[in-house]
Design a protein around this motif. Structure first.
Motif, PDB file in Angstrom:
ATOM      1  N   THR A 186       0.849  -1.185   0.000  1.00 35.96           N
ATOM      2  CA  THR A 186       0.000   0.000   0.000  1.00 35.96           C
ATOM      3  C   THR A 186       0.883   1.234   0.000  1.00 35.96           C
ATOM      4  N   SER A 231      -3.428   0.187  -3.447  1.00 38.63           N
ATOM      5  CA  SER A 231      -3.073  -1.145  -2.945  1.00 38.63           C
ATOM      6  C   SER A 231      -2.819  -2.057  -4.137  1.00 38.63           C
ATOM      7  N   SER A 265      -7.200   2.402  -3.038  1.00 34.36           N
ATOM      8  CA  SER A 265      -7.510   1.681  -1.799  1.00 34.36           C
ATOM      9  C   SER A 265      -8.889   2.066  -1.279  1.00 34.36           C
ATOM     10  N   PRO A 268      -5.359  -0.922   5.111  1.00 34.47           N
ATOM     11  CA  PRO A 268      -4.545  -1.950   4.462  1.00 34.47           C
ATOM     12  C   PRO A 268      -4.808  -3.364   4.988  1.00 34.47           C
ATOM     13  N   TYR A 294      -6.998  -6.018   3.085  1.00 31.52           N
ATOM     14  CA  TYR A 294      -6.551  -6.597   1.824  1.00 31.52           C
ATOM     15  C   TYR A 294      -5.738  -7.855   2.087  1.00 31.52           C
TER      16      TYR A 294
END
Length: 182
Positions: free
Chosen positions: A91, A96, A146, A150, A153
């Motif tokens: 990221t 991302s 994104s 984070p 993901y």
């Protein structure tokens, strides 16, 4: 004639040694005020943090600052067939993407399918041809904007023989097991 060359050479050496003298003297020399609006290096145009001399000419640009990229990677895995891989979610700058690092010493070309899964059912998938050899390589998905944090993901890379009905040789994920193997 020789005296003239010696004089010119000495003058050039003195001019060229001034920046060196400033560097050896350290930051205190640049900070000293001579009562006329700046220190010695400032008066020579060498200490301006904006890189400008006399306020009108830009200095040559330095290396561009690299944007910060954070990575969340799973463990490094290997298979008995000669595949080694580690898969990560990266990221940075509001985007991302997934990346799988690999090494294929199996002696045959393989294919990898790298999938990144994100919030709201978003999925990005890419197929990468994996050549043989001991050299490391990487497979990477395109960057996407994104959504959320984070940690929402994850990425999975699967390695197999292309166009074959054979078994999956290795699956590598970005989520490492938590404490205690869970």
């Amino acid at each position: 004639m020789n005296l003239r060359l010696i004089g010119i050479g000495a003058g050039v050496l003195i001019i060229l040694s001034l920046p060196l003298a400033g560097a050896i003297a350290g930051p205190d020399l640049a900070a000293r005020d001579d009562g006329k609006g700046g220190g010695l290096l400032s008066s020579l145009g060498l200490s301006d943090p904006s890189g400008r001399r006399g306020g009108s000419k830009p200095a040559p640009p330095g290396p561009a600052e690299q944007p910060r990229t954070d990575a969340r990677c799973g463990p490094e895995l290997s298979s008995p067939q000669g595949i080694e891989a580690q898969t990560c979610v990266l990221t940075g700058e509001g985007q991302s993407w997934g990346r799988s690092y690999y090494r294929n010493t199996s002696g045959r070309p393989l294919e990898s399918v790298l999938t990144v899964m994100g919030p709201a059912g978003r999925t990005v998938q890419i197929r990468c041809a994996i050549g043989t050899g001991d050299e490391p390589g990487l497979c990477e998905t395109p960057k996407e904007d994104s959504l959320g944090t984070p940690d929402r993901y994850s990425a999975v890379a699967e390695f197999a023989v292309p166009d074959a009905e054979g078994p999956l040789l290795l699956r590598s994920g970005s989520n490492s097991p938590g404490p205690g193997g869970g």
